[in-house]
Scaffold this active site. Structure first.
Site, mmCIF file in Angstrom:
data_model
loop_
_atom_site.group_PDB
_atom_site.id
_atom_site.type_symbol
_atom_site.label_atom_id
_atom_site.label_comp_id
_atom_site.label_asym_id
_atom_site.label_seq_id
_atom_site.Cartn_x
_atom_site.Cartn_y
_atom_site.Cartn_z
ATOM 1 N N LYS A 81 12.063 3.655 3.260
ATOM 2 C CA LYS A 81 11.763 4.528 4.422
ATOM 3 C C LYS A 81 12.642 4.183 5.608
ATOM 4 C CE LYS A 81 8.920 0.961 4.789
ATOM 5 N NZ LYS A 81 7.974 0.276 3.951
ATOM 6 N N LYS A 91 8.010 6.352 8.870
ATOM 7 C CA LYS A 91 7.390 7.379 8.016
ATOM 8 C C LYS A 91 7.113 8.650 8.816
ATOM 9 C CE LYS A 91 5.547 3.729 5.108
ATOM 10 N NZ LYS A 91 4.435 2.791 4.939
ATOM 11 N N VAL A 102 8.820 -3.340 -6.460
ATOM 12 C CA VAL A 102 8.972 -1.963 -6.960
ATOM 13 C C VAL A 102 9.965 -1.918 -8.128
ATOM 14 C CG1 VAL A 102 9.581 0.411 -6.348
ATOM 15 C CG2 VAL A 102 8.438 -1.043 -4.656
ATOM 16 N N VAL A 145 7.434 7.468 1.709
ATOM 17 C CA VAL A 145 6.231 7.669 2.536
ATOM 18 C C VAL A 145 5.025 7.774 1.605
ATOM 19 C CG1 VAL A 145 5.073 9.134 4.242
ATOM 20 C CG2 VAL A 145 7.571 8.980 4.240
ATOM 21 N N GLU A 153 10.751 10.134 -2.770
ATOM 22 C CA GLU A 153 9.299 10.377 -2.778
ATOM 23 C C GLU A 153 8.506 9.135 -2.388
ATOM 24 O OE1 GLU A 153 7.337 13.439 -3.591
ATOM 25 O OE2 GLU A 153 6.226 11.993 -2.411
HETATM 26 N N1 LIG Z 1 6.276 -2.914 -2.216
HETATM 27 C C1 LIG Z 1 5.704 -1.746 -1.989
HETATM 28 O O1 LIG Z 1 4.503 -1.564 -2.195
HETATM 29 C C2 LIG Z 1 6.540 -0.597 -1.484
HETATM 30 C C3 LIG Z 1 5.941 0.657 -1.294
HETATM 31 C C4 LIG Z 1 6.715 1.742 -0.854
HETATM 32 C C5 LIG Z 1 8.057 1.546 -0.601
HETATM 33 N N2 LIG Z 1 8.607 0.303 -0.763
HETATM 34 C C6 LIG Z 1 10.029 0.134 -0.470
HETATM 35 O O2 LIG Z 1 10.698 -0.239 -1.664
HETATM 36 C C7 LIG Z 1 11.798 -1.081 -1.363
HETATM 37 C C8 LIG Z 1 11.675 -2.366 -2.155
HETATM 38 O O3 LIG Z 1 10.482 -3.038 -1.798
HETATM 39 P P1 LIG Z 1 9.937 -4.275 -2.656
HETATM 40 O O4 LIG Z 1 8.562 -4.525 -2.154
HETATM 41 O O5 LIG Z 1 10.165 -4.048 -4.107
HETATM 42 O O6 LIG Z 1 10.907 -5.431 -2.126
HETATM 43 P P2 LIG Z 1 11.076 -6.905 -2.747
HETATM 44 O O7 LIG Z 1 9.937 -7.255 -3.624
HETATM 45 O O8 LIG Z 1 11.420 -7.792 -1.612
HETATM 46 O O9 LIG Z 1 12.367 -6.756 -3.685
HETATM 47 C C9 LIG Z 1 13.663 -6.599 -3.183
HETATM 48 C C10 LIG Z 1 14.644 -6.736 -4.333
HETATM 49 O O10 LIG Z 1 15.951 -6.462 -3.874
HETATM 50 C C11 LIG Z 1 16.813 -7.568 -4.169
HETATM 51 N N3 LIG Z 1 17.752 -7.698 -3.066
HETATM 52 C C12 LIG Z 1 17.462 -7.804 -1.732
HETATM 53 N N4 LIG Z 1 18.588 -7.881 -1.012
HETATM 54 C C13 LIG Z 1 19.606 -7.849 -1.907
HETATM 55 C C14 LIG Z 1 21.019 -7.891 -1.782
HETATM 56 N N5 LIG Z 1 21.604 -8.009 -0.590
HETATM 57 N N6 LIG Z 1 21.769 -7.801 -2.911
HETATM 58 C C15 LIG Z 1 21.179 -7.689 -4.134
HETATM 59 N N7 LIG Z 1 19.842 -7.622 -4.302
HETATM 60 C C16 LIG Z 1 19.078 -7.704 -3.208
HETATM 61 C C17 LIG Z 1 15.913 -8.768 -4.314
HETATM 62 O O11 LIG Z 1 16.542 -9.731 -5.175
HETATM 63 P P3 LIG Z 1 15.785 -11.105 -5.624
HETATM 64 O O12 LIG Z 1 14.697 -10.651 -6.558
HETATM 65 O O13 LIG Z 1 16.821 -11.901 -6.316
HETATM 66 O O14 LIG Z 1 15.248 -11.701 -4.359
HETATM 67 C C18 LIG Z 1 14.670 -8.148 -4.949
HETATM 68 O O15 LIG Z 1 14.829 -8.037 -6.338
HETATM 69 C C19 LIG Z 1 11.758 -1.274 0.171
HETATM 70 O O16 LIG Z 1 12.612 -0.341 0.772
HETATM 71 C C20 LIG Z 1 10.318 -0.963 0.533
HETATM 72 O O17 LIG Z 1 10.171 -0.498 1.850
HETATM 73 C C21 LIG Z 1 7.888 -0.764 -1.209
#
Ligand SMILES: NC(=O)c1ccc[n+]([C@@H]2O[C@H](COP(=O)([O-])OP(=O)(O)OC[C@H]3O[C@@H](n4cnc5c(N)ncnc54)[C@H](OP(=O)(O)O)[C@@H]3O)[C@@H](O)[C@H]2O)c1
Length: 428
Positions: free
Chosen positions: A105, A205, A14, A132, A129
């Site tokens: 969420k 959610k 994201v 969910v 937003e």
């Molecule tokens: N993916 C979806 O489709 C989606 C949809 C709706 C909501 N969400 C929500 O959006 C959020 C992010 O999801 P995502 O899919 O983008 O996750 P992701 O791809 O795993 O990315 C997480 C990011 O956060 C960084 N990070 C994690 N722990 C950290 C820490 N302790 N200190 C500093 N940086 C840290 C990671 O760094 P590195 O890059 O260095 O590993 C990475 O850049 C979550 O809450 C998820 O539930 C995601």
């Protein structure tokens, strides 16, 4: 031009997409909103990772607190996920008077009440937003557009992984394990799919939808949840014969005994709009006396749709910064009672393997009757020495349905309660 500095916690699926959109669509966003949105600082776990993002390498840091403290950061976007360290970081940003946009969420469901209170105290926005339904606008409609409606029910397919698996099982006859493996291959399911298939993701959610829909804070611990791991191709086929589709639903409703939220698989009539939602698509179906019904459907996850929702919140928060508005939380949470799940009216589809002998049906009907559960329909198939009975009950409190199931399970003539799945339909 009104410049707003943005700090990010996370640059993964994201966050990375958001950074791309803030650079590639910068001029278009500026033309449409009058805002010059600038990324200032980004916290990640590994700053050395190749990310293919068009921002200077020096912007990346492992020190998340430094993003909040940066005087050039006007608002914070939290897209790191999880409760720790995201929770304390979001709280500190709000206490420092910086608006926060999050897609998390889990964090909102678990700690939203306190975080919203902190935002109110500081007079800044906390917007979520994307938490969910990914790219589906649902938080703002629930908390703003529909704030004047006395909603009765909010019901949704809020987990794309499980809807994809159930769709494959229904449409292709795929076994659960194969459908899960396919979802993992296509990137719809995590390597560890427990939170999705076990219903915990949908429960977070459901807690948020219930809280916003009914103005009563529903903690995550008040959302009973069951996933889809016990759903079999056999029940999908029988349900289809009876006129139902099996879906994993988050159900939030205003019952006679208070607000209730729950997540479990249900048999839904084929004609219900949510029955037509296929694959990884999400949808939320809202009912109220004045609006009747509303259906919001679309991509519930994925970098681009989710980044669009985050971007909308960023633009909203940026406008409020520039307006100097004291932002009140969109919804106030009244301390009203939550319904005990046992009191919530449910009805059930039950598949029994029974001895094929005279009097069996009477014993089963009487076990249901003694638990105050009446039977709506019975369908029987003989399979040699045994018979399969499909029973659909009328509405009765969940606790009485559970008592009936336990009593039936005790009968000698019942060899197995092979399946018991709740039914959601208009008739009592
Ligand atoms: N993916 C979806 O489709 C989606 C949809 C709706 C909501 N969400 C929500 O959006 C959020 C992010 O999801 P995502 O899919 O983008 O996750 P992701 O791809 O795993 O990315 C997480 C990011 O956060 C960084 N990070 C994690 N722990 C950290 C820490 N302790 N200190 C500093 N940086 C840290 C990671 O760094 P590195 O890059 O260095 O590993 C990475 O850049 C979550 O809450 C998820 O539930 C995601």
């Amino acid at each position: 031009m009104n410049t707003i500095g943005i700090g990010l916690l996370g640059a993964g699926t994201v966050g990375g997409t958001l950074i791309k959109r803030l650079t590639t669509d910068h001029a278009a966003i500026a033309a449409k909103t009058g805002l010059d949105l600038q990324v200032r600082r980004v916290a990640v776990r590994d700053p050395g990772k190749s990310r293919n993002l068009d921002i200077p390498e020096g912007m990346f840091t492992t020190d998340a607190q430094s993003v909040i403290d940066d005087p050039e950061v006007d608002l914070l976007v939290e897209v790191m996920g999880g409760q720790e360290p995201a929770g304390p970081l979001v709280l500190r940003a709000l206490e420092a008077g910086k608006p926060v946009v999050t897609a998390n969420k889990e964090l909102i469901a678990a700690r939203g009440y306190d975080l919203i209170a902190a935002a109110e105290k500081s007079g800044v926005a906390l917007l979520f937003e994307a938490a969910v339904g990914g790219g589906i606008p649902i938080i703002r409609p629930l908390s703003e557009t529909l704030a004047g409606e006395r909603l009765t029910r909010v019901m949704g397919i809020v987990n794309g992984t499980t809807n994809f698996i159930l769709s494959q099982m229904t449409e292709e006859g795929t076994a659960y394990e194969d459908a899960l493996a396919e979802a993992q291959e296509l990137g719809f399911a995590e390597p560890d799919p427990t939170a999705d298939v076990g219903g915990a993701d949908a429960a977070a959610k459901a807690a948020i939808l219930a809280s916003l829909g009914f103005g009563t804070w529903v903690g995550l611990d008040r959302v009973p949840h069951t996933g889809i791991t016990e759903i079999t191709a056999t029940d999908i086929r029988y349900a289809d014969d009876l006129g139902y589709t099996i879906k994993l639903l988050a159900i939030a409703e205003d019952t006679d005994n208070g607000v209730s939220a729950r997540v479990h698989p249900v048999l839904l009539p084929h004609a219900h709009p949510l029955s037509a939602i296929r694959g990884a698509t999400n949808a939320i179906f809202i009912e109220g006396p004045a609006i009747d019904t509303l259906l919001f459907a679309g991509p519930g996850a994925g970098g681009d749709p989710t980044a669009t929702a985050v971007l909308g919140d960023v633009i909203d928060a940026a406008r409020e910064i520039l307006a100097g508005a004291q932002v009140a939380p969109r919804i106030r949470f009244a301390p009203s009672s939550l319904a005990d799940f046992g009191s919530v009216p449910t009805k059930w589809y039950v598949r029994l393997e029974v001895a094929d002998l005279p009097g069996v049906l009477a014993q089963i009907a009487s076990a249901f009757g003694e638990a105050n559960v009446s039977i709506k329909s019975v369908w029987q198939e003989e399979t040699g020495e045994e018979a399969t009975l499909l029973i659909v009950t009328h509405l009765a409190p969940e606790s009485e349905q559970q008592n009936a199931l336990a009593a039936v399970n005790e009968l000698d003539c019942v060899h197995a309660v092979a399946a018991a799945i709740r039914v959601e339909s208009e008739e009592a």
